[in-house]
Motif scaffolding. Structure first.
Motif, PDB file in Angstrom:
ATOM      1  N   PRO A 192       0.790  -1.238   0.000  1.00 16.18           N
ATOM      2  CA  PRO A 192       0.000   0.000   0.000  1.00 16.18           C
ATOM      3  C   PRO A 192       0.821   1.286   0.000  1.00 16.18           C
ATOM      4  N   ALA A 193       2.143   1.210  -0.234  1.00 23.14           N
ATOM      5  CA  ALA A 193       2.960   2.417  -0.180  1.00 23.14           C
ATOM      6  C   ALA A 193       2.545   3.435  -1.235  1.00 23.14           C
ATOM      7  N   ALA A 194       2.133   2.964  -2.420  1.00 31.58           N
ATOM      8  CA  ALA A 194       1.690   3.902  -3.455  1.00 31.58           C
ATOM      9  C   ALA A 194       0.459   4.663  -2.994  1.00 31.58           C
ATOM     10  N   SER A 195      -0.506   3.959  -2.428  1.00 29.18           N
ATOM     11  CA  SER A 195      -1.724   4.619  -1.935  1.00 29.18           C
ATOM     12  C   SER A 195      -1.413   5.568  -0.794  1.00 29.18           C
ATOM     13  N   ALA A 196      -0.478   5.186   0.079  1.00 26.38           N
ATOM     14  CA  ALA A 196      -0.088   6.053   1.194  1.00 26.38           C
ATOM     15  C   ALA A 196       0.565   7.326   0.689  1.00 26.38           C
ATOM     16  N   ALA A 197       1.434   7.208  -0.323  1.00 23.48           N
ATOM     17  CA  ALA A 197       2.095   8.384  -0.880  1.00 23.48           C
ATOM     18  C   ALA A 197       1.092   9.332  -1.507  1.00 23.48           C
ATOM     19  N   MET A 198       0.104   8.797  -2.205  1.00 19.43           N
ATOM     20  CA  MET A 198      -0.908   9.644  -2.827  1.00 19.43           C
ATOM     21  C   MET A 198      -1.747  10.361  -1.782  1.00 19.43           C
ATOM     22  N   ALA A 199      -2.080   9.661  -0.704  1.00 17.41           N
ATOM     23  CA  ALA A 199      -2.860  10.282   0.364  1.00 17.41           C
ATOM     24  C   ALA A 199      -2.073  11.394   1.042  1.00 17.41           C
ATOM     25  N   ARG A 200      -0.814  11.154   1.320  1.00 14.91           N
ATOM     26  CA  ARG A 200       0.015  12.184   1.949  1.00 14.91           C
ATOM     27  C   ARG A 200       0.249  13.354   1.001  1.00 14.91           C
ATOM     28  N   GLY A 201       0.371  13.052  -0.287  1.00 20.38           N
ATOM     29  CA  GLY A 201       0.536  14.122  -1.260  1.00 20.38           C
ATOM     30  C   GLY A 201      -0.667  15.049  -1.295  1.00 20.38           C
TER      31      GLY A 201
END
Length: 321
Positions: A192-201
């Motif tokens: 889920p790192a991609a989804s986490a990065a998008m959320a933080r972005g």
């Protein structure tokens, strides 16, 4: 969505017949094969399948006491499998092959994802692997399956280490940190790192996106289907040979779990997020992009062998020969 409703969904729409009867009656008259079953997995989206299988009761026909524990770091995984402390764990397919060839009594019981690797970036000019030439890249897990696959794709497009500024980092989270700090132009990560990065972005006004689906890129490179069966459930001989009657109901429970997760991703994320240490919203967002499955490796043998050959040198040293 309550677990009972998800089980009802499976009974009426997915499995049918005898399999549905098993789902409805996990405490069948026959004794279960195992007293205990401890499943292991990393804080990655495919582990949701294992956590959900435990929580939903699907494994009650496999073991009297099924549990799940998370491992962090491939060194811990290797030690656990070699020592026999771990008998069933989510494991990269290349690592399972390497351990097997080194003498660890492990087999792949199934494939749990058909592709969950992405390149993420906020740069709209990056849309394909050739666009990564000359860029600053963060790449996690050096020497492990995700990095090996990504490096093979870069080389296929003529990008060697001298053609890009590559920062190798220990974890996907570290790659995300470098991207959000502006220290790299793109990062290779898995869910889920991609989804986490998008959320933080979104929180900081940075438009991070999945700009390259490496599973699609892999299919383009190999000329085969867009499948990247990078990880599955590794089972040691403690179960595979000594309790083979556990394998079939285990497979069925994991297939049921995948169907539940696909039907009710938010409920599955709610069940698993604390155990995996991932925000519920992030975990739910990652599920559609993790290509979760529970397929027997024999059904993907050709694809798996193509992957092994593609990521390995001529002597197959990357998977132990």
């Amino acid at each position: 969505m309550p677990v009972t409703n998800r089980r009802t969904f499976l009974t009426h729409t997915v499995l049918g017949g005898a399999a549905a009867s098993l789902a409805a009656r996990p405490h069948a008259a026959h004794a279960v094969p195992l007293k205990t079953l401890k499943l292991w997995g990393p804080p990655a989206t495919p582990s949701v399948t294992l956590v959900n299988a435990v929580a939903s009761g699907g494994l009650e026909r496999v073991a009297e006491t099924p549990t799940f524990r998370s491992w962090n770091g491939f060194d811990a995984l290797r030690v656990g499998l070699r020592s026999g402390r771990m008998v069933a764990s989510l494991v990269p397919a290349t690592l399972a092959a390497r351990l097997y060839n080194e003498g660890t009594p492990i087999r792949l019981a199934n494939i749990m994802t058909e592709g969950l690797l992405y390149v993420i970036s906020a740069d709209p000019a990056i849309a394909s692997i050739p666009d990564l030439a000359g860029r600053r890249l963060a790449v996690p897990l050096p020497g492990e399956a995700p990095e090996i696959v990504f490096t093979r794709l870069l080389r296929h497009h003529g990008i060697e280490s001298r053609d890009a500024e590559i920062s190798y980092v220990a974890t996907p989270a570290a790659a995300v940190e470098r991207l959000l700090a502006g220290r790299v132009d793109a990062a290779m990560v898995l869910e889920p790192a991609a989804s986490a990065a998008m959320a933080r972005g979104r929180e900081t006004g940075t438009n991070v996106q999945r700009v390259i689906d490496l599973t699609e890129a892999w299919g383009d490179m190999t000329g085969g289907p867009a499948l990247l069966p990078i990880a599955g459930l590794g089972v040691t001989d403690d179960i595979y040979r000594e309790k083979p009657q556990a394998i079939r109901p285990l497979q069925l429970a994991l297939r049921e779990s995948v169907e539940e997760i696909r039907a009710y991703p938010s409920a599955a994320a709610a069940t698993a997020h604390e155990t995996l240490g991932v925000a519920q919203s992030v975990l739910a967002a990652s599920i559609p992009y993790a290509r979760l499955v529970a397929r027997e490796p024999t059904s993907l043998r050709g694809v798996i062998e193509t992957m092994f050959r593609s990521v390995s040198s001529p002597d197959l040293n990357e998977i132990g020969g």
